[in-house]
Design a protein around this motif. Structure first.
Motif, mmCIF file in Angstrom:
data_model
loop_
_atom_site.group_PDB
_atom_site.id
_atom_site.type_symbol
_atom_site.label_atom_id
_atom_site.label_comp_id
_atom_site.label_asym_id
_atom_site.label_seq_id
_atom_site.Cartn_x
_atom_site.Cartn_y
_atom_site.Cartn_z
ATOM 1 N N VAL A 48 0.840 -1.203 0.000
ATOM 2 C CA VAL A 48 0.000 0.000 0.000
ATOM 3 C C VAL A 48 0.872 1.249 0.000
ATOM 4 O O VAL A 48 0.658 2.180 -0.787
ATOM 5 N N ASP A 49 1.872 1.276 0.854
ATOM 6 C CA ASP A 49 2.769 2.418 0.964
ATOM 7 C C ASP A 49 3.474 2.695 -0.365
ATOM 8 O O ASP A 49 3.534 3.837 -0.821
ATOM 9 N N ASN A 50 3.972 1.642 -0.992
ATOM 10 C CA ASN A 50 4.656 1.803 -2.280
ATOM 11 C C ASN A 50 3.713 2.327 -3.354
ATOM 12 O O ASN A 50 4.090 3.175 -4.163
ATOM 13 N N GLN A 51 2.465 1.826 -3.370
ATOM 14 C CA GLN A 51 1.498 2.277 -4.381
ATOM 15 C C GLN A 51 1.122 3.733 -4.155
ATOM 16 O O GLN A 51 1.011 4.506 -5.103
ATOM 17 N N LEU A 52 0.938 4.132 -2.894
ATOM 18 C CA LEU A 52 0.613 5.535 -2.597
ATOM 19 C C LEU A 52 1.748 6.456 -3.058
ATOM 20 O O LEU A 52 1.500 7.510 -3.651
ATOM 21 N N PHE A 80 -0.187 4.017 -12.175
ATOM 22 C CA PHE A 80 -1.172 4.647 -11.284
ATOM 23 C C PHE A 80 -2.327 3.686 -11.004
ATOM 24 O O PHE A 80 -2.835 3.032 -11.911
ATOM 25 N N ASP A 81 -2.725 3.595 -9.735
ATOM 26 C CA ASP A 81 -3.871 2.775 -9.349
ATOM 27 C C ASP A 81 -4.836 3.647 -8.559
ATOM 28 O O ASP A 81 -4.561 4.020 -7.414
ATOM 29 N N PRO A 82 -6.006 3.995 -9.151
ATOM 30 C CA PRO A 82 -6.948 4.907 -8.489
ATOM 31 C C PRO A 82 -7.607 4.344 -7.242
ATOM 32 O O PRO A 82 -8.280 5.070 -6.525
ATOM 33 N N ASN A 83 -7.406 3.074 -6.952
ATOM 34 C CA ASN A 83 -7.972 2.491 -5.732
ATOM 35 C C ASN A 83 -7.161 2.836 -4.487
ATOM 36 O O ASN A 83 -7.582 2.535 -3.372
ATOM 37 N N PHE A 84 -5.998 3.452 -4.675
ATOM 38 C CA PHE A 84 -5.142 3.802 -3.537
ATOM 39 C C PHE A 84 -5.082 5.317 -3.414
ATOM 40 O O PHE A 84 -4.529 6.006 -4.257
#
Length: 127
Positions: A48-52, A80-84
């Motif tokens: 999660v941290d990496n994706q943010l 980019f992942d809009p779920n995060f």
């Protein structure tokens, strides 16, 4: 007793000494443990941290002026992942912008193309 491991699990050198020995020395043991840990799936928090952080970097890159409109496919191709996202802000019209720290995005259809309206957090949004 017969020997289970004939060679060091880390470097492959022949082992001498105790029959249950798995490594040449503490350095080989540490190195092998580190490799095993690296191969394990990332913990959820790290993922999660990496994706943010990636999302923030992408939004920042495509929104240098404070407001921009970008095709969704361009951002997604970058990773980019809009779920995060970290929080949201709803404007007076009822549009809900999702934010990754100080960079916000709103999904919008424009001429049958999915796009993101990108904005930057402003002080008035806190009120």
């Amino acid at each position: 007793m017969h020997r289970l491991h004939h060679n060091c699990l880390s470097c492959g050198n022949k082992l001498t000494g105790r029959t249950d020995k798995k490594y040449c020395d503490p350095l080989c043991k540490s190195s092998h443990q580190y490799q095993k840990t690296k191969e394990q799936p990332e913990r959820f928090y790290n993922k999660v941290d990496n994706q943010l952080r990636l999302n923030r970097r992408i939004l920042k890159e495509y929104n240098k002026a404070g407001k921009a409109i970008v095709r969704e496919t361009i951002l997604v191709k970058e990773g980019f992942d809009p779920n995060f996202f970290t929080h949201y802000w709803k404007n007076k019209k009822g549009d809900v912008y999702l934010f990754v720290y100080e960079y916000g995005f709103l999904k919008r259809m424009e001429h049958d193309i999915e796009k993101f309206v990108l904005i930057k957090w402003q002080d008035y949004m806190s009120k």
